[in-house]
Design a protein around this motif. Structure first.
Motif, PDB file in Angstrom:
ATOM      1  N   ARG A  76       0.818  -1.213   0.000  1.00  0.00           N
ATOM      2  CA  ARG A  76       0.000   0.000   0.000  1.00  0.00           C
ATOM      3  C   ARG A  76       0.854   1.266   0.000  1.00  0.00           C
ATOM      4  NH1 ARG A  76      -4.123  -1.564   4.946  1.00  0.00           N
ATOM      5  NH2 ARG A  76      -4.690  -3.644   4.222  1.00  0.00           N
ATOM      6  N   LEU A  77       2.140   1.119   0.299  1.00  0.00           N
ATOM      7  CA  LEU A  77       3.017   2.279   0.393  1.00  0.00           C
ATOM      8  C   LEU A  77       3.643   2.586  -0.955  1.00  0.00           C
ATOM      9  CD1 LEU A  77       4.874   1.450   3.734  1.00  0.00           C
ATOM     10  CD2 LEU A  77       2.690   2.628   3.407  1.00  0.00           C
ATOM     11  N   LYS A  78       4.050   3.818  -1.130  1.00  0.00           N
ATOM     12  CA  LYS A  78       4.750   4.224  -2.341  1.00  0.00           C
ATOM     13  C   LYS A  78       6.225   3.870  -2.205  1.00  0.00           C
ATOM     14  CE  LYS A  78       1.555   8.102  -3.049  1.00  0.00           C
ATOM     15  NZ  LYS A  78       0.796   7.416  -4.107  1.00  0.00           N
ATOM     16  N   THR A  79       6.873   3.657  -3.347  1.00  0.00           N
ATOM     17  CA  THR A  79       8.278   3.225  -3.310  1.00  0.00           C
ATOM     18  C   THR A  79       9.194   4.230  -2.603  1.00  0.00           C
ATOM     19  OG1 THR A  79       8.475   4.023  -5.607  1.00  0.00           O
ATOM     20  CG2 THR A  79       8.166   1.669  -5.277  1.00  0.00           C
ATOM     21  N   PRO A  80       9.010   5.572  -2.753  1.00  0.00           N
ATOM     22  CA  PRO A  80       9.865   6.479  -1.973  1.00  0.00           C
ATOM     23  C   PRO A  80       9.668   6.310  -0.472  1.00  0.00           C
ATOM     24  CG  PRO A  80       8.815   7.668  -3.781  1.00  0.00           C
ATOM     25  CD  PRO A  80       8.147   6.332  -3.698  1.00  0.00           C
ATOM     26  N   GLN A  81       8.452   5.962  -0.054  1.00  0.00           N
ATOM     27  CA  GLN A  81       8.202   5.754   1.369  1.00  0.00           C
ATOM     28  C   GLN A  81       8.927   4.507   1.873  1.00  0.00           C
ATOM     29  OE1 GLN A  81       3.888   5.680   1.093  1.00  0.00           O
ATOM     30  NE2 GLN A  81       3.737   7.754   1.917  1.00  0.00           N
ATOM     31  N   ILE A  82       8.916   3.441   1.079  1.00  0.00           N
ATOM     32  CA  ILE A  82       9.642   2.227   1.476  1.00  0.00           C
ATOM     33  C   ILE A  82      11.139   2.509   1.520  1.00  0.00           C
ATOM     34  CG2 ILE A  82      10.128  -0.182   0.882  1.00  0.00           C
ATOM     35  CD1 ILE A  82       7.416  -0.316  -0.482  1.00  0.00           C
ATOM     36  N   ALA A  83      11.636   3.295   0.578  1.00  0.00           N
ATOM     37  CA  ALA A  83      13.053   3.660   0.580  1.00  0.00           C
ATOM     38  C   ALA A  83      13.401   4.455   1.832  1.00  0.00           C
ATOM     39  CB  ALA A  83      13.388   4.467  -0.676  1.00  0.00           C
ATOM     40  N   ASP A  84      12.521   5.373   2.239  1.00  0.00           N
ATOM     41  CA  ASP A  84      12.754   6.141   3.470  1.00  0.00           C
ATOM     42  C   ASP A  84      12.817   5.212   4.677  1.00  0.00           C
ATOM     43  OD1 ASP A  84      12.837   8.502   2.090  1.00  0.00           O
ATOM     44  OD2 ASP A  84      10.783   9.102   2.564  1.00  0.00           O
ATOM     45  N   LEU A  85      11.949   4.212   4.707  1.00  0.00           N
ATOM     46  CA  LEU A  85      11.954   3.256   5.813  1.00  0.00           C
ATOM     47  C   LEU A  85      13.271   2.484   5.853  1.00  0.00           C
ATOM     48  CD1 LEU A  85       8.322   1.814   5.573  1.00  0.00           C
ATOM     49  CD2 LEU A  85       9.221   3.293   7.376  1.00  0.00           C
ATOM     50  N   LEU A  86      13.753   2.073   4.689  1.00  0.00           N
ATOM     51  CA  LEU A  86      15.022   1.346   4.630  1.00  0.00           C
ATOM     52  C   LEU A  86      16.165   2.207   5.161  1.00  0.00           C
ATOM     53  CD1 LEU A  86      14.833  -0.538   1.209  1.00  0.00           C
ATOM     54  CD2 LEU A  86      15.334  -1.572   3.419  1.00  0.00           C
ATOM     55  N   GLU A  87      16.157   3.480   4.819  1.00  0.00           N
ATOM     56  CA  GLU A  87      17.236   4.363   5.245  1.00  0.00           C
ATOM     57  C   GLU A  87      17.207   4.613   6.744  1.00  0.00           C
ATOM     58  OE1 GLU A  87      16.618   7.667   2.686  1.00  0.00           O
ATOM     59  OE2 GLU A  87      17.486   6.692   0.921  1.00  0.00           O
ATOM     60  N   ALA A  88      16.012   4.500   7.347  1.00  0.00           N
ATOM     61  CA  ALA A  88      15.881   4.731   8.789  1.00  0.00           C
ATOM     62  C   ALA A  88      15.977   3.444   9.597  1.00  0.00           C
ATOM     63  CB  ALA A  88      14.531   5.408   9.081  1.00  0.00           C
ATOM     64  N   ALA A  89      16.005   2.292   8.928  1.00  0.00           N
ATOM     65  CA  ALA A  89      15.939   1.007   9.621  1.00  0.00           C
ATOM     66  C   ALA A  89      17.298   0.570  10.156  1.00  0.00           C
ATOM     67  CB  ALA A  89      15.393  -0.059   8.681  1.00  0.00           C
ATOM     68  N   SER A  90      17.247  -0.310  11.168  1.00  0.00           N
ATOM     69  CA  SER A  90      18.464  -0.942  11.676  1.00  0.00           C
ATOM     70  C   SER A  90      18.900  -2.033  10.701  1.00  0.00           C
ATOM     71  CB  SER A  90      18.192  -1.560  13.049  1.00  0.00           C
ATOM     72  OG  SER A  90      17.275  -2.642  12.929  1.00  0.00           O
ATOM     73  N   VAL A  91      20.028  -2.639  10.966  1.00  0.00           N
ATOM     74  CA  VAL A  91      20.531  -3.703  10.086  1.00  0.00           C
ATOM     75  C   VAL A  91      19.513  -4.842   9.996  1.00  0.00           C
ATOM     76  CG1 VAL A  91      22.337  -5.436   9.784  1.00  0.00           C
ATOM     77  CG2 VAL A  91      22.945  -3.133  10.547  1.00  0.00           C
ATOM     78  N   GLU A  92      18.975  -5.270  11.151  1.00  0.00           N
ATOM     79  CA  GLU A  92      18.017  -6.379  11.160  1.00  0.00           C
ATOM     80  C   GLU A  92      16.715  -5.979  10.473  1.00  0.00           C
ATOM     81  OE1 GLU A  92      19.571  -5.173  13.807  1.00  0.00           O
ATOM     82  OE2 GLU A  92      21.011  -6.779  14.273  1.00  0.00           O
ATOM     83  N   GLU A  93      16.260  -4.758  10.710  1.00  0.00           N
ATOM     84  CA  GLU A  93      15.023  -4.299  10.079  1.00  0.00           C
ATOM     85  C   GLU A  93      15.193  -4.180   8.573  1.00  0.00           C
ATOM     86  OE1 GLU A  93      13.579  -1.622  13.934  1.00  0.00           O
ATOM     87  OE2 GLU A  93      14.710  -0.717  12.287  1.00  0.00           O
ATOM     88  N   ARG A  94      16.348  -3.702   8.153  1.00  0.00           N
ATOM     89  CA  ARG A  94      16.607  -3.605   6.718  1.00  0.00           C
ATOM     90  C   ARG A  94      16.567  -4.983   6.061  1.00  0.00           C
ATOM     91  NH1 ARG A  94      21.471   0.602   5.151  1.00  0.00           N
ATOM     92  NH2 ARG A  94      20.311   2.530   5.541  1.00  0.00           N
ATOM     93  N   ALA A  95      17.144  -5.960   6.739  1.00  0.00           N
ATOM     94  CA  ALA A  95      17.195  -7.315   6.175  1.00  0.00           C
ATOM     95  C   ALA A  95      15.786  -7.834   5.915  1.00  0.00           C
ATOM     96  CB  ALA A  95      17.953  -8.250   7.112  1.00  0.00           C
ATOM     97  N   GLU A  96      14.877  -7.598   6.856  1.00  0.00           N
ATOM     98  CA  GLU A  96      13.520  -8.098   6.653  1.00  0.00           C
ATOM     99  C   GLU A  96      12.798  -7.302   5.568  1.00  0.00           C
ATOM    100  OE1 GLU A  96       9.325  -8.908   8.973  1.00  0.00           O
ATOM    101  OE2 GLU A  96      11.205  -8.927  10.102  1.00  0.00           O
ATOM    102  N   LEU A  97      12.959  -5.985   5.571  1.00  0.00           N
ATOM    103  CA  LEU A  97      12.325  -5.182   4.529  1.00  0.00           C
ATOM    104  C   LEU A  97      12.811  -5.588   3.143  1.00  0.00           C
ATOM    105  CD1 LEU A  97      12.358  -1.654   6.195  1.00  0.00           C
ATOM    106  CD2 LEU A  97      10.328  -2.881   5.424  1.00  0.00           C
ATOM    107  N   LEU A  98      14.111  -5.840   3.031  1.00  0.00           N
ATOM    108  CA  LEU A  98      14.662  -6.250   1.736  1.00  0.00           C
ATOM    109  C   LEU A  98      14.131  -7.620   1.328  1.00  0.00           C
ATOM    110  CD1 LEU A  98      18.362  -5.035   2.038  1.00  0.00           C
ATOM    111  CD2 LEU A  98      16.597  -4.142   0.512  1.00  0.00           C
TER     112      LEU A  98
END
Length: 435
Positions: free
Chosen positions: A187-209
């Motif tokens: 439901r999110l836009k791709t720039p929003q997901i990119a912002d989340l990745l940039e703010a995420a921790s290493v573990e959070e980034r791994a799951e988002l990816l």
């Protein structure tokens, strides 16, 4: 199953943790260590049981053996519990281990927030009794609430928000894979997901990816939106095969920039693993200076002979589903020598007589630049002529590619401006999970 619930029946997860568990005979069995829920395609996650600390061991107690979830001690329907050690099954989420105290995605504000408490509610209006996870409290508890395990409902009964407004980053791979079809990330836009990745921790980034990797087009779009340092860091952590797959779905100009950010010894192996067509586009761009029009241009564009009709041009636009929409805002005309002769906006085409010729409706001798033109000149031309797209031509006036206004802005904005914190976004409303 209906998931209607009354606020008066809500149960705080923090108040439940550590509560004594007693058998039917009233004897203490252990203490609540965790609560287990299972995600569902519709409605709220259903409680399937709890994990109890019994004599230093973690044991599973099915939800059906709990007589009263609100009692203290927690009352069971049996005097005995299964002494086999608890083992998590696929699709099971542990509220304490996976969610409580961890960060979740607030899908309304598209930010990472921490779950300081969770709310459980009894199911009503159904023949099937049980409890479900219905709310998240993102407000930090005060020192006295933490010491005395005081519920926030006593202070502010409306503090918790509906579970449907959040997406949990569980981190338990089997559960994540089971949950993937239920993800609200789409439901999110791709720039929003990119912002989340940039703010995420290493573990959070791994799951988002891992989540976006299931959709190659989405993954490529997200990588295009990442800041260069973050994009380079995340790509370097992938295998050559995975990097090649991402670059193959990116726009050629963005893929060329990403490739050049890789260590030199990885560039050729990555290109060798890309589809032949995608690799050929990259090679055609790598010869240009990245700070020039040639280095900034995208290869996607739509050009037809000037003798084509307006109807032909509109048909070509409809068929160009594999091209970037930004590049289709202007259609170009060329002569028998393939030289650029005209440009026409999509709105003008739609309003024109379908039988008219492209040469008639197109603006003759459109503004264009050569591949060596520097970026400030590109920006000035696009500003002076109010262009959404600027064509780039070779020495024979043949169209090589186009520069879109969003790429020109990104390339010419000062670095501090690009890294500034954006203004508050409007709330991103989502449908309730129980609706």
């Amino acid at each position: 199953m209906s998931t209607e619930h009354a606020r008066s029946g809500l149960l705080s997860m923090r108040r439940l943790l550590g509560r004594a568990v007693a058998g039917r005979d009233g004897r203490a069995v252990g203490r609540v260590n965790d609560v287990i829920v299972r995600l569902r395609t519709e409605g709220y996650p259903s409680v399937t049981g709890l994990v109890a600390d019994v004599g230093g061991r973690r044991l599973f107690v099915p939800a059906g053996q709990v007589d009263d979830w609100t009692s203290d001690p927690l009352a069971l329907t049996t005097a005995r519990v299964d002494l086999r050690a608890f083992e998590r099954r696929e699709g099971e989420v542990l509220l304490r281990a996976d969610i409580l105290g961890h960060r979740l995605i607030d899908t309304s504000t598209v930010r990472l927030v921490r779950a300081h408490d969770l709310e459980l509610a009894p199911v009503s209006g159904s023949d099937e009794a049980g409890w479900v996870l219905v709310g998240v409290d993102t407000r930090p508890a005060s020192w006295w609430q933490r010491i005395f395990h005081e519920s926030r409902e006593a202070v502010s009964p409306d503090g918790c928000r509906d579970w449907s407004a959040f997406e949990a980053l569980i981190g338990h791979t089997p559960s994540v894979l089971v949950r993937a079809p239920l993800s609200r990330l789409h439901r999110l836009k791709t720039p929003q997901i990119a912002d989340l990745l940039e703010a995420a921790s290493v573990e959070e980034r791994a799951e988002l990816l891992d989540r976006v990797h299931a959709d190659p087009e989405l993954e490529a779009d997200v990588f295009e939106e990442l800041d260069d340092p973050d994009q380079a860091k995340l790509l370097r952590g992938k295998s050559d095969e995975d990097v090649a797959a991402v670059l193959a779905h990116m726009r050629a100009d963005d893929a060329a920039d990403a490739l050049m950010d890789l260590p030199q010894d990885r560039r050729v192996p990555v290109m060798e693993r890309m589809p032949a067509g995608a690799a050929r586009k990259l090679r055609s761009l790598l010869g240009f200076n990245p700070t020039s029009a040639g280095g900034l241009m995208a290869l996607d564009h739509l050009a037809l002979r000037e003798t084509a009709t307006v109807a032909d041009a509109l048909d070509a636009v409809r068929s160009a589903s594999d091209q970037e929409p930004q590049a289709l805002t202007t259609i170009y005309a060329y002569d028998d020598e393939l030289r650029l002769t005209g440009a026409v906006g999509l709105v003008t085409l739609v309003q024109a007589d379908p039988g008219g010729l492209l040469a008639t409706v197109a603006e003759a001798n459109p503004v264009r630049v050569g591949p060596e033109t520097d970026l400030p000149d590109v920006a000035v031309l696009m500003t002076d002529y109010n262009l959404l797209v600027l064509p780039v031509v070779d020495e024979d006036d043949r169209l090589l590619g186009v520069i879109t206004v969003d790429d020109a802005l990104e390339a010419t904005l000062p670095e501090p401006w690009r890294r500034r914190e954006p203004g508050a976004r409007p709330a991103h409303h989502t449908a309730s999970a129980g609706s």
